[in-house]
Scaffold this motif. Structure first.
Motif, PDB file in Angstrom:
ATOM      1  N   VAL A 229      -1.074 -53.686  -5.821  1.00 52.71           N
ATOM      2  CA  VAL A 229      -2.404 -54.208  -5.514  1.00 52.71           C
ATOM      3  C   VAL A 229      -2.895 -53.755  -4.141  1.00 52.71           C
ATOM      4  O   VAL A 229      -4.075 -53.459  -3.966  1.00 52.71           O
ATOM      5  CB  VAL A 229      -2.459 -55.746  -5.681  1.00 52.71           C
ATOM      6  N   THR A 230      -1.995 -53.668  -3.159  1.00 47.25           N
ATOM      7  CA  THR A 230      -2.425 -53.210  -1.832  1.00 47.25           C
ATOM      8  C   THR A 230      -2.896 -51.758  -1.883  1.00 47.25           C
ATOM      9  O   THR A 230      -3.874 -51.395  -1.225  1.00 47.25           O
ATOM     10  CB  THR A 230      -1.293 -53.359  -0.791  1.00 47.25           C
ATOM     11  N   THR A 231      -2.224 -50.952  -2.670  1.00 50.08           N
ATOM     12  CA  THR A 231      -2.638 -49.548  -2.843  1.00 50.08           C
ATOM     13  C   THR A 231      -3.988 -49.491  -3.534  1.00 50.08           C
ATOM     14  O   THR A 231      -4.858 -48.708  -3.155  1.00 50.08           O
ATOM     15  CB  THR A 231      -1.588 -48.765  -3.653  1.00 50.08           C
ATOM     16  N   SER A 232      -4.175 -50.328  -4.540  1.00 49.89           N
ATOM     17  CA  SER A 232      -5.453 -50.373  -5.256  1.00 49.89           C
ATOM     18  C   SER A 232      -6.598 -50.695  -4.293  1.00 49.89           C
ATOM     19  O   SER A 232      -7.626 -50.024  -4.290  1.00 49.89           O
ATOM     20  CB  SER A 232      -5.390 -51.414  -6.377  1.00 49.89           C
ATOM     21  N   TYR A 233      -6.407 -51.717  -3.469  1.00 55.22           N
ATOM     22  CA  TYR A 233      -7.448 -52.089  -2.506  1.00 55.22           C
ATOM     23  C   TYR A 233      -7.738 -50.958  -1.524  1.00 55.22           C
ATOM     24  O   TYR A 233      -8.899 -50.676  -1.208  1.00 55.22           O
ATOM     25  CB  TYR A 233      -7.064 -53.367  -1.745  1.00 55.22           C
ATOM     26  N   ARG A 234      -6.695 -50.279  -1.028  1.00 47.88           N
ATOM     27  CA  ARG A 234      -6.901 -49.172  -0.080  1.00 47.88           C
ATOM     28  C   ARG A 234      -7.669 -48.024  -0.729  1.00 47.88           C
ATOM     29  O   ARG A 234      -8.599 -47.470  -0.137  1.00 47.88           O
ATOM     30  CB  ARG A 234      -5.559 -48.670   0.467  1.00 47.88           C
ATOM     31  N   ARG A 235      -7.260 -47.653  -1.947  1.00 43.16           N
ATOM     32  CA  ARG A 235      -7.929 -46.540  -2.630  1.00 43.16           C
ATOM     33  C   ARG A 235      -9.383 -46.896  -2.953  1.00 43.16           C
ATOM     34  O   ARG A 235     -10.281 -46.073  -2.776  1.00 43.16           O
ATOM     35  CB  ARG A 235      -7.208 -46.164  -3.928  1.00 43.16           C
ATOM     36  N   VAL A 236      -9.605 -48.115  -3.426  1.00 42.68           N
ATOM     37  CA  VAL A 236     -10.963 -48.555  -3.750  1.00 42.68           C
ATOM     38  C   VAL A 236     -11.841 -48.524  -2.502  1.00 42.68           C
ATOM     39  O   VAL A 236     -12.979 -48.057  -2.542  1.00 42.68           O
ATOM     40  CB  VAL A 236     -10.936 -49.961  -4.396  1.00 42.68           C
ATOM     41  N   GLU A 237     -11.314 -49.001  -1.391  1.00 43.11           N
ATOM     42  CA  GLU A 237     -12.074 -49.004  -0.136  1.00 43.11           C
ATOM     43  C   GLU A 237     -12.457 -47.577   0.274  1.00 43.11           C
ATOM     44  O   GLU A 237     -13.604 -47.304   0.627  1.00 43.11           O
ATOM     45  CB  GLU A 237     -11.255 -49.670   0.973  1.00 43.11           C
ATOM     46  N   THR A 238     -11.501 -46.655   0.212  1.00 43.75           N
ATOM     47  CA  THR A 238     -11.773 -45.267   0.582  1.00 43.75           C
ATOM     48  C   THR A 238     -12.792 -44.635  -0.360  1.00 43.75           C
ATOM     49  O   THR A 238     -13.746 -43.985   0.089  1.00 43.75           O
ATOM     50  CB  THR A 238     -10.469 -44.440   0.570  1.00 43.75           C
ATOM     51  N   LEU A 239     -12.606 -44.817  -1.667  1.00 45.40           N
ATOM     52  CA  LEU A 239     -13.535 -44.237  -2.645  1.00 45.40           C
ATOM     53  C   LEU A 239     -14.936 -44.828  -2.497  1.00 45.40           C
ATOM     54  O   LEU A 239     -15.934 -44.135  -2.665  1.00 45.40           O
ATOM     55  CB  LEU A 239     -13.007 -44.449  -4.063  1.00 45.40           C
ATOM     56  N   ASN A 240     -15.005 -46.091  -2.136  1.00 43.29           N
ATOM     57  CA  ASN A 240     -16.289 -46.747  -1.906  1.00 43.29           C
ATOM     58  C   ASN A 240     -16.969 -46.163  -0.662  1.00 43.29           C
ATOM     59  O   ASN A 240     -18.165 -45.857  -0.678  1.00 43.29           O
ATOM     60  CB  ASN A 240     -16.075 -48.254  -1.760  1.00 43.29           C
ATOM     61  N   GLU A 241     -16.213 -45.988   0.416  1.00 40.60           N
ATOM     62  CA  GLU A 241     -16.762 -45.415   1.650  1.00 40.60           C
ATOM     63  C   GLU A 241     -17.284 -43.994   1.427  1.00 40.60           C
ATOM     64  O   GLU A 241     -18.261 -43.590   2.049  1.00 40.60           O
ATOM     65  CB  GLU A 241     -15.704 -45.415   2.749  1.00 40.60           C
TER      66      GLU A 241
ATOM     67  N   LEU B   9      -9.232 -37.488  -3.306  1.00 39.72           N
ATOM     68  CA  LEU B   9      -8.946 -37.233  -4.722  1.00 39.72           C
ATOM     69  C   LEU B   9      -7.513 -36.760  -4.935  1.00 39.72           C
ATOM     70  O   LEU B   9      -6.962 -36.907  -6.021  1.00 39.72           O
ATOM     71  CB  LEU B   9      -9.930 -36.207  -5.289  1.00 39.72           C
ATOM     72  N   GLY B  10      -6.926 -36.205  -3.879  1.00 36.89           N
ATOM     73  CA  GLY B  10      -5.557 -35.729  -3.979  1.00 36.89           C
ATOM     74  C   GLY B  10      -4.515 -36.830  -3.819  1.00 36.89           C
ATOM     75  O   GLY B  10      -3.338 -36.611  -4.055  1.00 36.89           O
TER      76      GLY B  10
END
Length: 119
Positions: free
Chosen positions: A39-51, A10-11
């Motif tokens: 877009v690469t940052t979006s994918y990384r953040r989405v993956e982490t938040l999903n996990e 979240l930070g």
């Protein structure tokens, strides 16, 4: 949910924005465009938040992007996150999103699956 991982995630820049924006199903590309983030940052953040269980993906619901490729849609899985600093510990409590507000078509699909025994 590991409180330290959740707090760390979240930070990170854009994670709270992605969670706020994902109140309706959106692809990582849509979130990138809407929030004007790489877009690469979006994918990384989405993956982490999903996990971490803060976003959920629906593998059955896909959308086709500009290139014609299917994209997974993500939606916020929580409505509220409470962080408590107690003595020497860190506690996180989350309130799941109310699923009763889902579209009627989705309710109908769920009902049809349960009646037909395809649960």
């Amino acid at each position: 949910m590991d409180p330290t991982e959740v707090l760390g995630s979240l930070g990170k820049k854009y994670s709270p924005d992605i969670l706020r924006s994902a109140d309706e199903p959106k692809s990582a590309q849509e979130l990138s465009n809407e929030l004007e983030i790489p877009v690469t940052t979006s994918y990384r953040r989405v993956e982490t938040l999903n996990e971490l269980g803060l976003l959920e993906d629906d593998e059955d619901v896909r959308e086709f992007g500009e290139t014609g490729q299917s994209q997974t849609l993500y939606r916020r899985n929580v409505e509220e996150i409470v962080i408590r600093f107690e003595d020497d510990s860190l506690e996180i409590e989350s309130k799941e999103r109310d699923r009763t507000g889902q579209p009627l078509s989705s309710v109908w699909e769920d009902l049809s699956r349960s009646v037909s025994g395809n649960d």
